[in-house]
Design a protein around this motif. Structure first.
Motif, mmCIF file in Angstrom:
data_model
loop_
_atom_site.group_PDB
_atom_site.id
_atom_site.type_symbol
_atom_site.label_atom_id
_atom_site.label_comp_id
_atom_site.label_asym_id
_atom_site.label_seq_id
_atom_site.Cartn_x
_atom_site.Cartn_y
_atom_site.Cartn_z
ATOM 1 N N PHE A 86 0.500 -0.921 0.172
ATOM 2 C CA PHE A 86 0.431 0.010 -0.040
ATOM 3 C C PHE A 86 0.924 1.228 0.230
ATOM 4 O O PHE A 86 -0.143 1.564 -0.414
ATOM 5 C CB PHE A 86 -0.912 -0.102 1.190
ATOM 6 N N ASP A 87 2.008 0.978 0.437
ATOM 7 C CA ASP A 87 3.057 1.965 0.503
ATOM 8 C C ASP A 87 2.545 3.469 1.041
ATOM 9 O O ASP A 87 2.861 4.853 0.790
ATOM 10 C CB ASP A 87 3.600 2.893 -0.882
ATOM 11 N N PHE A 88 2.216 3.218 2.314
ATOM 12 C CA PHE A 88 1.454 4.433 2.588
ATOM 13 C C PHE A 88 2.480 4.740 4.473
ATOM 14 O O PHE A 88 3.623 4.093 4.260
ATOM 15 C CB PHE A 88 0.032 3.814 3.884
ATOM 16 N N ARG A 106 6.576 -3.553 9.987
ATOM 17 C CA ARG A 106 5.794 -2.824 10.619
ATOM 18 C C ARG A 106 4.834 -3.351 11.202
ATOM 19 O O ARG A 106 3.763 -2.921 11.716
ATOM 20 C CB ARG A 106 4.800 -2.020 9.282
ATOM 21 N N ILE A 107 4.657 -4.745 11.343
ATOM 22 C CA ILE A 107 4.417 -5.628 11.791
ATOM 23 C C ILE A 107 4.265 -6.095 13.591
ATOM 24 O O ILE A 107 5.170 -6.005 13.934
ATOM 25 C CB ILE A 107 3.764 -6.262 11.811
ATOM 26 N N PHE A 131 -1.793 11.513 14.675
ATOM 27 C CA PHE A 131 -2.383 9.844 14.460
ATOM 28 C C PHE A 131 -2.245 8.767 13.016
ATOM 29 O O PHE A 131 -2.393 9.720 12.043
ATOM 30 C CB PHE A 131 -3.496 9.868 15.563
ATOM 31 N N PRO A 132 -1.913 7.741 12.976
ATOM 32 C CA PRO A 132 -2.558 7.012 12.199
ATOM 33 C C PRO A 132 -3.580 7.627 11.415
ATOM 34 O O PRO A 132 -4.762 7.388 12.183
ATOM 35 C CB PRO A 132 -1.864 5.685 12.609
ATOM 36 N N SER A 133 -3.961 7.105 9.822
ATOM 37 C CA SER A 133 -4.912 7.534 9.118
ATOM 38 C C SER A 133 -6.277 6.251 8.337
ATOM 39 O O SER A 133 -6.724 6.274 8.085
ATOM 40 C CB SER A 133 -4.467 8.392 8.278
ATOM 41 N N LYS A 134 -4.632 4.867 9.022
ATOM 42 C CA LYS A 134 -4.941 3.781 8.217
ATOM 43 C C LYS A 134 -4.261 3.317 9.113
ATOM 44 O O LYS A 134 -3.099 2.941 9.861
ATOM 45 C CB LYS A 134 -3.819 3.573 7.024
#
Length: 157
Positions: A86-88, A106-107, A131-134
């Protein structure tokens, strides 16, 4: 209903309707399942994410959540590859009270407290100005019972 070249929307009995009959969560399956080996199927899923990213982003914006079902994500490493596809921009878990540890890339684990301790509805890392959006969730081992992770659209609630 087909959604792009790689995904098809399916229904679940647990879905709820909000707004103008919009079902939550959106559930996507692969358009077709082939007899390819698991590694090839995973690479196909990663290619699908990258090529359909604008569509997927518009769907999550409209529907709030996308639940991917039937895709060959078998290990935390596979899941990390999906998140990376997803490359966020990455977000580090900072300052929270959850007992978490890094799994791979990232997990990170969810809160590792005993299952009898309930975690109330909350906004992930809302105490941060950025804060994270996803958020992404993955279940490596399905529990025999319980284990639900309720997700709600707080602006609807």
């Amino acid at each position: 209903m087909a959604t792009g070249r790689f995904f098809i929307e399916v229904g679940l009995p647990e879905q709820k309707s909000h707004g103008d009959g919009v079902l939550f969560p959106m559930v996507l399956n692969p358009v077709s399942k082939t007899n390819l080996n698991v590694e090839k199927k995973l690479s196909d899923f990663l290619v699908a994410i990258k090529s359909e990213k604008p569509l997927l982003e518009s769907l999550v914006k409209k529907r709030g959540v996308i639940l991917f079902r039937g895709f060959p994500v078998m290990t935390p490493s596979d899941f990390n590859d999906v998140v990376e596809a997803f490359d966020f921009p990455p977000k580090l878990y900072i300052g929270g009270r959850g007992l978490r540890s890094n799994v791979i890339g990232r997990i990170i684990t969810v809160d590792s407290r005993p299952p009898e301790i309930k975690i109330p509805f909350h906004h992930e890392m809302s105490y941060l100005s950025d804060f994270p959006s996803k958020l992404f969730f993955y279940c490596e081992e399905e529990p025999g019972s319980g284990g639900e992770t309720p997700i709600v659209l707080s602006h609807i609630v």
